[in-house]
Write a protein that holds these residues in place. Structure first.
Motif, PDB file in Angstrom:
ATOM      1  N   GLU A  51      24.431  55.789  27.775  1.00 31.53           N
ATOM      2  CA  GLU A  51      25.568  55.935  28.686  1.00 31.53           C
ATOM      3  C   GLU A  51      25.764  54.672  29.519  1.00 31.53           C
ATOM      4  OE1 GLU A  51      27.807  58.320  29.004  1.00 31.53           O
ATOM      5  OE2 GLU A  51      26.944  59.473  27.350  1.00 31.53           O
ATOM      6  N   ALA A  52      24.674  54.090  29.973  1.00 32.94           N
ATOM      7  CA  ALA A  52      24.786  52.859  30.753  1.00 32.94           C
ATOM      8  C   ALA A  52      25.381  51.732  29.917  1.00 32.94           C
ATOM      9  CB  ALA A  52      23.398  52.458  31.273  1.00 32.94           C
ATOM     10  N   ILE A  53      24.974  51.645  28.657  1.00 35.44           N
ATOM     11  CA  ILE A  53      25.508  50.615  27.763  1.00 35.44           C
ATOM     12  C   ILE A  53      26.994  50.822  27.535  1.00 35.44           C
ATOM     13  CG2 ILE A  53      25.491  49.846  25.350  1.00 35.44           C
ATOM     14  CD1 ILE A  53      22.426  50.218  25.435  1.00 35.44           C
ATOM     15  N   LEU A  54      27.406  52.054  27.241  1.00 38.00           N
ATOM     16  CA  LEU A  54      28.822  52.325  26.974  1.00 38.00           C
ATOM     17  C   LEU A  54      29.672  52.038  28.209  1.00 38.00           C
ATOM     18  CD1 LEU A  54      28.641  55.561  24.787  1.00 38.00           C
ATOM     19  CD2 LEU A  54      29.252  53.246  24.061  1.00 38.00           C
ATOM     20  N   ASP A  55      29.184  52.392  29.393  1.00 35.02           N
ATOM     21  CA  ASP A  55      29.947  52.114  30.620  1.00 35.02           C
ATOM     22  C   ASP A  55      30.119  50.615  30.826  1.00 35.02           C
ATOM     23  OD1 ASP A  55      30.170  54.790  31.118  1.00 35.02           O
ATOM     24  OD2 ASP A  55      28.608  54.872  32.650  1.00 35.02           O
ATOM     25  N   ALA A  56      29.043  49.849  30.613  1.00 33.82           N
ATOM     26  CA  ALA A  56      29.120  48.406  30.821  1.00 33.82           C
ATOM     27  C   ALA A  56      30.082  47.756  29.835  1.00 33.82           C
ATOM     28  CB  ALA A  56      27.729  47.791  30.691  1.00 33.82           C
ATOM     29  N   ILE A  57      30.036  48.176  28.580  1.00 30.25           N
ATOM     30  CA  ILE A  57      30.906  47.574  27.572  1.00 30.25           C
ATOM     31  C   ILE A  57      32.356  48.018  27.767  1.00 30.25           C
ATOM     32  CG2 ILE A  57      31.361  47.413  25.092  1.00 30.25           C
ATOM     33  CD1 ILE A  57      28.351  47.741  24.655  1.00 30.25           C
ATOM     34  N   TYR A  86      36.655  50.970  23.567  1.00 29.93           N
ATOM     35  CA  TYR A  86      38.059  50.771  23.922  1.00 29.93           C
ATOM     36  C   TYR A  86      38.241  50.803  25.436  1.00 29.93           C
ATOM     37  CZ  TYR A  86      38.582  51.566  18.947  1.00 29.93           C
ATOM     38  OH  TYR A  86      38.461  51.459  17.588  1.00 29.93           O
ATOM     39  N   PRO A  87      39.348  50.235  25.919  1.00 26.83           N
ATOM     40  CA  PRO A  87      39.567  50.172  27.377  1.00 26.83           C
ATOM     41  C   PRO A  87      39.586  51.531  28.064  1.00 26.83           C
ATOM     42  CG  PRO A  87      41.035  48.649  26.252  1.00 26.83           C
ATOM     43  CD  PRO A  87      40.363  49.464  25.182  1.00 26.83           C
ATOM     44  N   ASP A  88      39.938  52.618  27.332  1.00 24.53           N
ATOM     45  CA  ASP A  88      39.969  53.946  27.949  1.00 24.53           C
ATOM     46  C   ASP A  88      38.585  54.577  28.046  1.00 24.53           C
ATOM     47  OD1 ASP A  88      39.406  54.619  25.340  1.00 24.53           O
ATOM     48  OD2 ASP A  88      41.220  55.816  25.015  1.00 24.53           O
ATOM     49  N   LEU A 282      14.462  47.731  11.468  1.00 27.79           N
ATOM     50  CA  LEU A 282      15.408  48.623  12.124  1.00 27.79           C
ATOM     51  C   LEU A 282      16.283  49.291  11.077  1.00 27.79           C
ATOM     52  CD1 LEU A 282      16.423  46.091  14.881  1.00 27.79           C
ATOM     53  CD2 LEU A 282      15.190  48.215  15.319  1.00 27.79           C
ATOM     54  N   SER A 283      16.591  50.572  11.286  1.00 26.88           N
ATOM     55  CA  SER A 283      17.471  51.277  10.364  1.00 26.88           C
ATOM     56  C   SER A 283      18.906  50.823  10.576  1.00 26.88           C
ATOM     57  CB  SER A 283      17.382  52.792  10.593  1.00 26.88           C
ATOM     58  OG  SER A 283      16.064  53.247  10.380  1.00 26.88           O
ATOM     59  N   PRO A 284      19.695  50.700   9.505  1.00 28.78           N
ATOM     60  CA  PRO A 284      21.089  50.278   9.658  1.00 28.78           C
ATOM     61  C   PRO A 284      21.945  51.350  10.306  1.00 28.78           C
ATOM     62  CG  PRO A 284      20.639  50.882   7.388  1.00 28.78           C
ATOM     63  CD  PRO A 284      19.318  50.915   8.095  1.00 28.78           C
ATOM     64  N   THR A 285      23.083  50.921  10.801  1.00 23.06           N
ATOM     65  CA  THR A 285      24.012  51.817  11.475  1.00 23.06           C
ATOM     66  C   THR A 285      24.538  52.897  10.538  1.00 23.06           C
ATOM     67  OG1 THR A 285      24.722  50.109  13.007  1.00 23.06           O
ATOM     68  CG2 THR A 285      26.274  51.886  12.618  1.00 23.06           C
ATOM     69  N   ARG A 286      24.694  54.074  11.075  1.00 25.41           N
ATOM     70  CA  ARG A 286      25.438  55.134  10.397  1.00 25.41           C
ATOM     71  C   ARG A 286      26.726  55.368  11.168  1.00 25.41           C
ATOM     72  NH1 ARG A 286      20.814  57.548  11.621  1.00 25.41           N
ATOM     73  NH2 ARG A 286      21.930  59.090  12.848  1.00 25.41           N
ATOM     74  N   ARG A 287      27.748  55.813  10.480  1.00 26.27           N
ATOM     75  CA  ARG A 287      28.973  56.198  11.175  1.00 26.27           C
ATOM     76  C   ARG A 287      28.701  57.431  12.026  1.00 26.27           C
ATOM     77  NH1 ARG A 287      30.391  55.163   5.945  1.00 26.27           N
ATOM     78  NH2 ARG A 287      31.894  53.501   5.538  1.00 26.27           N
ATOM     79  N   GLY A 288      29.317  57.462  13.183  1.00 26.10           N
ATOM     80  CA  GLY A 288      29.296  58.676  13.990  1.00 26.10           C
ATOM     81  C   GLY A 288      27.979  58.988  14.659  1.00 26.10           C
ATOM     82  N   ILE A 289      27.197  57.985  15.009  1.00 24.26           N
ATOM     83  CA  ILE A 289      25.978  58.256  15.772  1.00 24.26           C
ATOM     84  C   ILE A 289      26.388  58.857  17.119  1.00 24.26           C
ATOM     85  CG2 ILE A 289      23.978  57.232  16.913  1.00 24.26           C
ATOM     86  CD1 ILE A 289      23.864  55.170  14.756  1.00 24.26           C
ATOM     87  N   ARG A 290      25.961  60.053  17.374  1.00 26.82           N
ATOM     88  CA  ARG A 290      26.508  60.821  18.486  1.00 26.82           C
ATOM     89  C   ARG A 290      26.260  60.182  19.843  1.00 26.82           C
ATOM     90  NH1 ARG A 290      25.641  67.132  18.202  1.00 26.82           N
ATOM     91  NH2 ARG A 290      26.866  66.661  16.330  1.00 26.82           N
ATOM     92  N   ARG A 291      25.083  59.597  20.026  1.00 25.40           N
ATOM     93  CA  ARG A 291      24.778  59.092  21.362  1.00 25.40           C
ATOM     94  C   ARG A 291      25.630  57.883  21.732  1.00 25.40           C
ATOM     95  NH1 ARG A 291      20.902  57.212  18.047  1.00 25.40           N
ATOM     96  NH2 ARG A 291      20.281  55.000  18.196  1.00 25.40           N
ATOM     97  N   PHE A 292      26.283  57.244  20.759  1.00 24.93           N
ATOM     98  CA  PHE A 292      27.155  56.116  21.058  1.00 24.93           C
ATOM     99  C   PHE A 292      28.623  56.423  20.742  1.00 24.93           C
ATOM    100  CE2 PHE A 292      23.146  53.607  20.585  1.00 24.93           C
ATOM    101  CZ  PHE A 292      23.136  53.093  21.865  1.00 24.93           C
ATOM    102  N   THR A 293      28.943  57.668  20.549  1.00 24.89           N
ATOM    103  CA  THR A 293      30.331  58.072  20.293  1.00 24.89           C
ATOM    104  C   THR A 293      30.847  58.846  21.500  1.00 24.89           C
ATOM    105  OG1 THR A 293      29.905  58.223  17.922  1.00 24.89           O
ATOM    106  CG2 THR A 293      31.861  59.346  18.750  1.00 24.89           C
ATOM    107  N   ARG A 294      31.986  58.408  22.045  1.00 27.42           N
ATOM    108  CA  ARG A 294      32.489  59.017  23.265  1.00 27.42           C
ATOM    109  C   ARG A 294      34.007  59.157  23.188  1.00 27.42           C
ATOM    110  NH1 ARG A 294      30.184  56.642  28.846  1.00 27.42           N
ATOM    111  NH2 ARG A 294      31.411  54.834  28.296  1.00 27.42           N
ATOM    112  N   ARG A 295      34.505  60.266  23.680  1.00 27.47           N
ATOM    113  CA  ARG A 295      35.935  60.517  23.679  1.00 27.47           C
ATOM    114  C   ARG A 295      36.593  59.784  24.844  1.00 27.47           C
ATOM    115  NH1 ARG A 295      36.333  67.022  22.354  1.00 27.47           N
ATOM    116  NH2 ARG A 295      35.395  66.901  20.268  1.00 27.47           N
ATOM    117  N   PRO A 296      37.938  59.602  24.801  1.00 27.96           N
ATOM    118  CA  PRO A 296      38.632  58.907  25.894  1.00 27.96           C
ATOM    119  C   PRO A 296      38.371  59.554  27.246  1.00 27.96           C
ATOM    120  CG  PRO A 296      40.093  59.189  24.021  1.00 27.96           C
ATOM    121  CD  PRO A 296      38.851  59.974  23.715  1.00 27.96           C
ATOM    122  N   GLY A 297      38.255  58.723  28.289  1.00 29.91           N
ATOM    123  CA  GLY A 297      38.102  59.226  29.650  1.00 29.91           C
ATOM    124  C   GLY A 297      36.712  59.596  30.046  1.00 29.91           C
TER     125      GLY A 297
END
Length: 304
Positions: A51-57, A86-88, A282-297
């Motif tokens: 969450e801290a990473i997503l907020d900063a980015i 994204y900006p939102d 390190l394991s490669p990225t998968r689509r839709g990793i939940r902990r780094f997927t966030r809806r707008p707002g």
């Protein structure tokens, strides 16, 4: 960052559908310490690193007015996540094949925006203030991302690994320091013999503090082979380096218990890079990793 790095449409507005040109980087250490673009984040309360990473980015994306790419190395789960934020405040993860390869131009732009040398200066400042944990985490983050982006044998990657080895030694983690320094020495012996002796010496200095019999024997044999290889290749050794080589041979001949154990030091953990020998992959990225997927707002940061 200059506006020329931002994708634009015909009206000179940020083109939201264009692939981001700058990729930010983030790092989560094994102990949960979190770094974004070379800055250690303050993790108040029980705030999760993702969450801290997503907020900063997301804050960066709002400032830029366009989507931001990010690569997150998460040592707590041994994964690399590729993100679009994204900006939102929304975000999604993508697979490796969906991401743009760095390329010379892109790598240069990323490192101009977030210079590695500025990060090294920040690491040194933490170390000079006695903040060795912070310095070590920042060094691990720098080494991991440079290795991922440039390769383990790149000059900047090697320097970052050497800094991390030195900080591990200062913290009393002689096993980690030995492993990191040996990797630098191993690469130098393969790619640049004329610069190898000081690196082998640094690895030897850390090895001399080891007390585990198995590690003393295994790492010592590799060090002895390196010193002998340098001698065979006719590389001139300083008297201090010659003395180190003799000390390695002598200790191995007498047995690993021949030297008194150093004073106990606190155990510490640190990340291992993805590409060099002995580094945990390190394991490669998968689509839709939940902990780094966030809806707008969902961003917790300021929205202005």
């Amino acid at each position: 960052m200059t506006s020329s790095l931002t994708p634009r449409n015909e009206g000179n507005l940020p083109a939201l559908s264009a692939p981001p040109l700058i990729r930010l980087d983030a790092y989560v250490a094994e102990d949960g310490s979190t770094v974004v673009n070379g800055h250690l984040l303050e993790m108040g309360g029980t705030r999760p690193p993702n969450e801290a990473i997503l907020d900063a980015i997301a804050m960066f994306a709002r400032t830029l007015g366009a989507p931001v790419a990010a690569t997150v190395i998460d040592r707590s789960v041994l994964q690399v996540a590729r993100l679009r934020v994204y900006p939102d405040g929304s975000s999604r993860t993508i697979a490796d094949e969906e991401d743009l390869p760095p390329g010379r131009e892109r790598t240069a732009a990323e490192e101009e925006a977030f210079p590695p040398l500025a990060r090294v200066e920040r690491i040194i400042q933490h170390a000079q203030r006695g903040e060795l944990h912070a310095a070590s985490v920042l060094a691990s983050a720098l080494r991991e991302h440079l290795t991922l982006r440039r390769g383990a044998e790149d000059e900047l990657s090697l320097e970052a690994r050497a800094i991390e080895a030195y900080l591990a030694y200062q913290r009393g983690d002689y096993m980690l320091s030995t492993v990191l320094a040996l990797t630098v020495a191993r690469i130098r012996c393969r790619t640049d013999l004329n610069r190898a002796a000081p690196e082998v010496a640094r690895a030897t200095a850390a090895w001399q503090r080891l007390t585990d019999d198995g590690q003393v024997a295994t790492r010592g044999q590799e060090l002895l082979h390196m010193w002998e290889h340098l001698a065979t290749e006719g590389i001139p050794l300083e008297p201090s380096h010659q003395a180190m080589a003799r000390a390695v041979r002598s200790r191995l001949e007498r047995g690993p218990r021949s030297l008194p154990a150093p004073a106990p030091a606190p155990a510490v953990t640190a990340g291992q890079g993805p590409l060099a020998p002995e580094d945990t992959p390190l394991s490669p990225t998968r689509r839709g990793i939940r902990r780094f997927t966030r809806r707008p707002g969902r961003s917790a940061g300021p929205q202005s």
